[in-house]
Design a protein around this motif. Structure first.
Motif, PDB file in Angstrom:
ATOM      1  N   ASN A  88       0.849  -1.188   0.000  1.00  9.80           N
ATOM      2  CA  ASN A  88       0.000   0.000   0.000  1.00  9.80           C
ATOM      3  C   ASN A  88       0.889   1.244   0.000  1.00  9.80           C
ATOM      4  O   ASN A  88       1.912   1.270   0.689  1.00  9.80           O
ATOM      5  N   ALA A  89       0.456   2.254  -0.733  1.00  9.17           N
ATOM      6  CA  ALA A  89       1.192   3.516  -0.723  1.00  9.17           C
ATOM      7  C   ALA A  89       0.716   4.374   0.435  1.00  9.17           C
ATOM      8  O   ALA A  89      -0.236   4.025   1.140  1.00  9.17           O
ATOM      9  N   SER A  90       1.367   5.494   0.655  1.00  5.52           N
ATOM     10  CA  SER A  90       0.931   6.418   1.699  1.00  5.52           C
ATOM     11  C   SER A  90       1.126   7.845   1.241  1.00  5.52           C
ATOM     12  O   SER A  90       2.100   8.152   0.571  1.00  5.52           O
ATOM     13  N   LYS A  91       0.189   8.703   1.586  1.00  7.95           N
ATOM     14  CA  LYS A  91       0.441  10.132   1.441  1.00  7.95           C
ATOM     15  C   LYS A  91       1.529  10.489   2.458  1.00  7.95           C
ATOM     16  O   LYS A  91       1.740   9.764   3.438  1.00  7.95           O
ATOM     17  N   THR A  92       2.187  11.615   2.247  1.00 10.05           N
ATOM     18  CA  THR A  92       3.196  12.041   3.217  1.00 10.05           C
ATOM     19  C   THR A  92       2.497  12.367   4.536  1.00 10.05           C
ATOM     20  O   THR A  92       1.568  13.174   4.550  1.00 10.05           O
ATOM     21  N   PRO A  93       2.905  11.721   5.614  1.00 11.90           N
ATOM     22  CA  PRO A  93       2.231  11.980   6.891  1.00 11.90           C
ATOM     23  C   PRO A  93       2.430  13.424   7.332  1.00 11.90           C
ATOM     24  O   PRO A  93       3.455  14.037   7.041  1.00 11.90           O
TER      25      PRO A  93
END
Lengths: 585, 585
Positions: A103-108
């Motif tokens: 899974n990818a992630s937006k920048t926290p």
């Protein structure tokens, strides 16, 4: 299978093993031909290595991973050339052979580090990211261990955990209840329990003998800092016991926790009466990790020419260790501090105890060296210390000096988080005068038993009657408290009379419990610990918020799920209620 | 000290010991010069002896004690001449030397015996007396042991118990929420959780990896028999797992409980798809402790002259073991039973399988012995059995025959409380057609993942798409269920589309969870067990009420504390709400 091992467990013993790991991309470093990635999960971090020479595609794929991407890798455990002693897995790394992006992630919105750049509000809104930080995660894991140890310990002593209901009855006494409209009974409401007090007493009447419960409680109070509208108690009650039996069990429990959780062995807990605690520390939950005990100076400081002291009900002082070096500016700031409205002192007298044995005070005009030496003796001040003296009405000035004592101890680093000083405070007053209603209230609750030897005072001097009530104090925090309850009708009726209840009022508010007491109530008593605070203190902290998975802010709001919130009109109608006044949307 | 021993522990080893006991006067018998009293506490009963000759005053005092009086005695342990093997302490008795009355009791409104004379309402009103009965007390003690074993087992597997909030946000989906007006946020409300579903998924996003919680949940439903507005779940969630990982953990847990609590070793749990369970048992939670599997007769019973069968979508039968002897009257009663509105069958065809191998049916006009022999073969009927045949629309007739199967098994004593038959039911449908709204609903919840191989059917035949969803069934009861969740945005968006959510609706209802899923959600899934029912079944019962300390009745009322109840007007005003319509007082 997503993984053969977690990210915290591989060691040199696993060398050459073919492993599969899954977790979050924590950190990435490109060093020329090599890319190093720390993969992270609840259990730890492991270093992954990608090599441009041996597998260019894979290495380039790795270089595209952003922070907090969820990945799964397969690879071989190899020994690190540069070992990292700060990391449990620091002796090894994984030569990655395949990499899958789960899974990818937006920048926290803040860094996932113990020392994060995120502010409190932001971290509350994204609490699920905050929980990824080691500090918060470890706090929650600690809480789990404490709760489990409590359950094991009490169960081994034959305590039975019984779940009491959450949908109960509202009672006008005490703090405000949260209430719940009943759709099936229109116009009627449940209330959420402020504590399971009446139910645990009913369980004693029911013969359960030894009860405990780790249970959510609810209080609709204006939230002071570090209070939550829902909080968790370790609630206990025992039948056929005396005060000593209860103290023994819960001293044993606390000692067990300190040992299991903190690895600290504590001797028998000291005990102090409420009266002694107030006199010595101005506080019913004194922090006894450091001295600075109160010295009362009335006999040696009054009847000189200093009218401020002469007019005071109490002149009381503490010796602050090694504070004799405070500058004039620092001392002035201290005087300002005690004069703040939150503290409310009118001023502060100070005495510097010089290294040469002489004294320099703010009241040298009225007191000579012999006088000041007597003050030093009374407060236990040594050369190099600073004596701080407050005066005024006894109750107020004790509270003020207690606040000053705690503040200075904090500033001087005397409140060491890894040092544990438990203390029983005993013999609390039964009754407390309430200025507002001009009558006595039960200090604990109306079912607390008075000490037999003080019963005669109920008529003549109600405020002096002591109760069979006790608190456990840890490092200046009230961890828990309880009492031996009244279990006979005659004493209960007497108590209600002294609390100003009519028979009718007593009946309406406590009818079912009074009924129950007519069917063979055994002698009983109990205690409740605040789990949130206990865990925070065992975790070396004094704020509870990080030890609660999803806390609310000081306005009682959950910023993450954005609640409380408005309801649909139909929902209100079904519940037979409507909102008064302008609705916030 | 009130006692040296409890009332259940003295044995012959304690002979001649001087002991102190405290408890309730359970039963008293005067036999001429002797008085025998059973003293009772949570741990058992002990016989006390008083002798008129040796101590007349004491014996007369003992004779005045009423039922449920609370007493404390001192005395000597002596051997009984007439031992009582039914009582753990039956080898000894206590020669009493002193007796103190700790509290008197009014005569209880029902007898404190397993087999009490008190009706349900009366026992609910005086629940604290009901709890003194061995049956209820043991149920609560069993519940404690089950909960503790669950916690130990899961903790040993590295699960962390995390407390999720009770004051959360109302969501319009699913059952009705209980709501809580917020005084600090006028016009706004919290809701009580129907389950911690979203929070446990957020904990997975937060990297907690393995979560569990034994937690109160709330549903404001019209209460069917044996439902409670507040109930307790064993709630779990795991990250980086596949369905098999979850089944393994919770099969292990269930097996552990059966062994620790019931001393029963169970082999690997059988598995069955939802489709198979519906076909074989007409039920997604079949009791497999006995056979009586469905036999479908369409091919062998249709296209004769019996129009009822010819017109039916499904003709389906069970063989009831040893019911061939049922009288005509008994069979007529059975036909009436299936025709009751709760079951709704139009009629029932039966075949008696005679011991001589011949058949006698209610449709002999249409079917000959060869036909009926084929039916017997299809249903597995043996000589002496009774074949019951129902027909009609497939879904309805399966449910009807399932109800009949369960009823007959109960009547025939085939549902043995001490026999345990767990079963996994797998591959539940993803979607369920809702007649009322004329659209598909999520059968489990909108975050349940579809099976990859069925994704293509989402457009063409949504009802046929299977989910990664599973239930654990024990003795015909659903103990728990769960699913592998969706963790990627694309699949989630597809699901919302198929459930008829607009982007806006999805956003409003599940915004915070969808946001969280954008920050690196790991693959995850979980399961929840219903603790109340699990404990009841382990306790050999099917009703949960005795396994809840303070249950509510079917109107959601607690008869003991008499709630829900009306609030003071000022309390409502503070909460910025008012009651619509006539208030019940």
């Amino acid at each position: 299978m997503y993984r053969t091992h977690n990210c915290g467990e591989l060691r040199l013993e696993n060398l050459h093993a073919k492993v599969k790991l899954a977790g979050w991309m924590h950190k990435s470093r490109d060093l020329g031909g090599m890319t190093f990635i720390d993969i992270r999960d609840r259990y730890g971090k492991t270093q992954l290595v990608f090599n441009m020479d041996s597998n260019k595609d894979l290495c380039e794929k790795a270089r595209k991973l952003g922070r907090e991407f969820v990945i799964q890798i397969e690879g071989k455990v190899v020994e690190r050339s540069a070992k990292n002693a700060d990391m449990a897995t620091g002796d090894i790394e994984i030569e990655v052979e395949s990499l899958e992006l789960l899974n990818a992630s937006k920048t926290p919105p803040f860094t996932i580090e113990d020392d994060t750049d995120g502010g409190e509000e932001l971290r509350m809104k994204y609490r699920y990211l905050d929980i990824r930080r080691g500090k918060v995660r470890n706090a929650l894991v600690l809480r789990h261990h404490v709760a489990l140890e409590v359950r094991k310990y009490l169960s081994n002593l034959n305590f039975i955990e019984v779940e009491t209901p959450v949908l109960i009855k509202s009672t006008p006494e005490g703090a405000r209840d949260f209430v719940v409209p009943s759709r099936m009974n229109p116009g009627m409401f449940y209330a959420l329990p402020q504590s399971p007090q009446t139910f645990k007493q009913l369980l004693m009447v029911g013969g359960m003998d030894k009860y405990f419960q780790i249970v959510k409680c609810f209080r609709d109070e204006d939230l002071r800092a570090d209070r939550q509208p829902e909080f968790t108690q370790i609630d206990c009650e025992m039948a056929f016991i005396e005060q000593e039996d209860i103290l023994a069990v819960f001293e044993g429990l606390t000692r067990h926790l300190l040992k299991e959780i903190n690895g600290v062995e504590v001797a028998e807990f000291p005990r102090m009466t409420y009266a002694e605690a107030m006199k010595k520390y101005g506080n019913d939950k004194p922090d006894i990790r450091f001295g600075m005990e109160f010295g009362e100076l009335n006999d040696i400081a009054q009847h000189k020419d200093f009218s401020v002291f002469n007019q005071a009900e109490l002149v009381v002082a503490i010796a602050v260790p090694n504070a004799g070096e405070f500058t004039r500016k620092e001392i002035d700031a201290l005087v300002d501090w005690v004069k703040r409205p939150q503290i409310g002192a009118l001023g502060m007298v100070y005495v510097k105890c010089n290294e040469d044995g002489s004294f320099k005070s703010s009241v040298d005009k009225f007191y000579d060296q012999t006088d000041l030496a007597a003050w030093a003796e009374r407060t236990g001040a040594k050369p190099g210390d600073l004596i701080c003296v407050l005066s005024g009405a006894a109750n107020k000035v004790r509270a003020q000096l207690s606040a000053l004592r705690m503040e200075l101890a904090t500033r001087l680093g005397l409140r060491k988080p890894n040092e544990f000083a438990p203390l029983w405070v005993l013999d609390f007053p039964l009754l407390e005068w309430d200025e507002e209603t001009q009558r006595f209230h039960a200090m604990h609750h109306p079912f607390t038993s008075p000490k037999k030897e003080d019963m005669a005072l109920l008529d003549s001097n109600p405020g002096a009657v002591r109760a069979n009530a006790y608190d456990l104090v840890l490092n200046g925090n009230e961890i828990g408290g309880g009492s031996i309850r009244i279990h006979d009708k005659a004493t209960q009726a007497l108590m209600f009379k002294h609390l100003g209840f009519s028979d009718e009022e007593a009946r309406t508010q406590f009818g079912f419990l009074m009924d129950a007491f007519e069917f063979g109530a055994p002698p009983h008593g109990g205690l409740a610990f605040g789990l949130d605070r206990l865990v925070a203190i065992l975790g070396g902290q004094e704020t509870i918020r990080d030890f609660i998975a999803f806390p609310k802010n000081n306005a009682g709001r959950d910023l993450m799920i954005d609640t409380p919130s408005v309801l649909h009109e139909e929902q209100l109608q079904e519940l037979a209620i409507q909102v008064i006044g302008p609705k916030q949307v």
